[in-house]
Design an enzyme around this catalytic site. Sequence first.
Site, PDB file in Angstrom:
ATOM      1  CG  HIS A 136      -1.577   1.293   1.506  1.00 42.00           C
ATOM      2  ND1 HIS A 136      -2.841   1.600   1.033  1.00 42.00           N
ATOM      3  CD2 HIS A 136      -1.162   2.397   2.190  1.00 42.00           C
ATOM      4  CE1 HIS A 136      -3.165   2.820   1.420  1.00 42.00           C
ATOM      5  NE2 HIS A 136      -2.164   3.323   2.120  1.00 42.00           N
ATOM      6  CD  GLU A 137       2.260   3.599   3.830  1.00 41.30           C
ATOM      7  OE1 GLU A 137       2.682   4.677   3.345  1.00 41.30           O
ATOM      8  OE2 GLU A 137       1.221   3.522   4.513  1.00 41.30           O
ATOM      9  CG  HIS A 155       0.627   6.313  -0.897  1.00 46.81           C
ATOM     10  ND1 HIS A 155      -0.585   6.829  -1.289  1.00 46.81           N
ATOM     11  CD2 HIS A 155       0.414   5.745   0.327  1.00 46.81           C
ATOM     12  CE1 HIS A 155      -1.492   6.592  -0.351  1.00 46.81           C
ATOM     13  NE2 HIS A 155      -0.924   5.914   0.626  1.00 46.81           N
ATOM     14  CD  GLU A 192      -4.030   6.636   2.447  1.00 45.51           C
ATOM     15  OE1 GLU A 192      -3.866   5.426   2.727  1.00 45.51           O
ATOM     16  OE2 GLU A 192      -3.088   7.446   2.358  1.00 45.51           O
TER      17      GLU A 192
END
Length: 477
Positions: free
Chosen positions: A340-341, A344, A419
Amino acid sequence: MAWENIEIMYTVLVFLWVVYIWESYLGARQRVKYETVKEVPHELKEVLDHETFEKARLYQYDKSKFGFWSGLYSQLETTVILLCGALPIVWHASGILLTKVGLGEEYEILQSIVFMFLCMMWSTITGLPWSLYGTFVIEERHGFNKMTLGFFFKDTAKKLLVTCLIAFPVTALLIYIIQIGGDYFFIYCWVFTFVVSLILVTVYADYIAPLFDKFTPLPDGELRTKIEELAASIEFPLYKLFVVEGSKRSSHSNAYFYGFFKNKRIVLFDTLLEDYAPGNKKEGEAPETATPADGSGGEGDENKAEAESKTEEKKEGSTEEKKERKTGCNNEEVLAVLSHELGHWKLNHVLKNLVIGQVNTFLLFMVFAFLINRKELFTGFGFDTQPTLIGLLIIFQFIFSPYNELLSFFMTVLSRRYEFQADAFAKSLRRAEPLKSALVKLNKDNLSFPVTDWLYSMWHYSHPPLIERMRALDKTE
């Protein structure tokens, strides 16, 4: 002082109170959720037990009440400071202090530094009781605080010192640029602040953050290997991989990356990792390295045998007890969180935010250049001179406050969109299930309350609530 000049300050105060009332209204809406929702939502019944749900409800309710009272105090303090003319009084006091050492009004930059120091000391002293209560009452009551009183004061003093060492020279240079920059000083100011921000990102992570927390390389092993493989699979230029000892101050968990170009670092909080989280270690349990390397016997062997016997007894305990004891995420869940990070980064969210921030800063400096010579702005706040630092304070903190509030809302909306996109990226790497599991665990570990008022959530939550993220991850493409 002309009435129209005084009216500027009153207009600012009215807006600040309108924003405060709005924020209080939103907070009250969310507190209703804390007070009335006492059953686990049906979407989470299989993954969230009632006891943890109740703990989260009470924790967030306490934080909300504390936030209301601290916010009210802050609002009243700002109002009194403006109405009583405290800012010009402190500025005048700064000048008096300079005259004591033989320096006059021509040393405006030095006077600005003294003014900043006095304001910072006031803010630190008046904020100390609230910080102490938040840490040693609210966080302590709910099991998050890990700091001693001595550690807290040492940490506070260190933060104040580091802030002074950074803020004073940067502010002095910024004032100097404004004074000598001519008609286009705002361009030079923007370039200067951009360069400073880039330097601080690197300097903070490599030299300042280690002053407060211990950073150690993640040891070789399965997790490190898989993280490196994950980074390589999406061409993330991983340079270093750290574990930060966040558990010495709090049991909240997190993970982030930083760095420019080919020098990216990933930082994992020890509280995020199931194998590192101190809460997972049994009371009195000795680390493996405590076993004598030479195998010497005697009394040590008896103690070791007794400890092993107790360990075996505990191993026979119920699975439920083990689950309650475990905090943090397993390796697959950590990889999902990092997916997920890194999403970004892959989707250029960091770069987009940087561009938005710099465009915004340039526009603000441009408007500032138009307003800085308006004498009525200074007289409206009780000043009979026009110090550059005061102009920065009045315009950026007060005059721009309506714009900043609106911008903050739009950035929150944009952040939520990012997100969801980062979650979708993790899902594209086939990590939807471990990500869902990790989100639930992090909610439990941080005692986040999964039920939110829609209006409060829309205005404040830069990350979508748990239920919304779970639904999005469950959608089939």
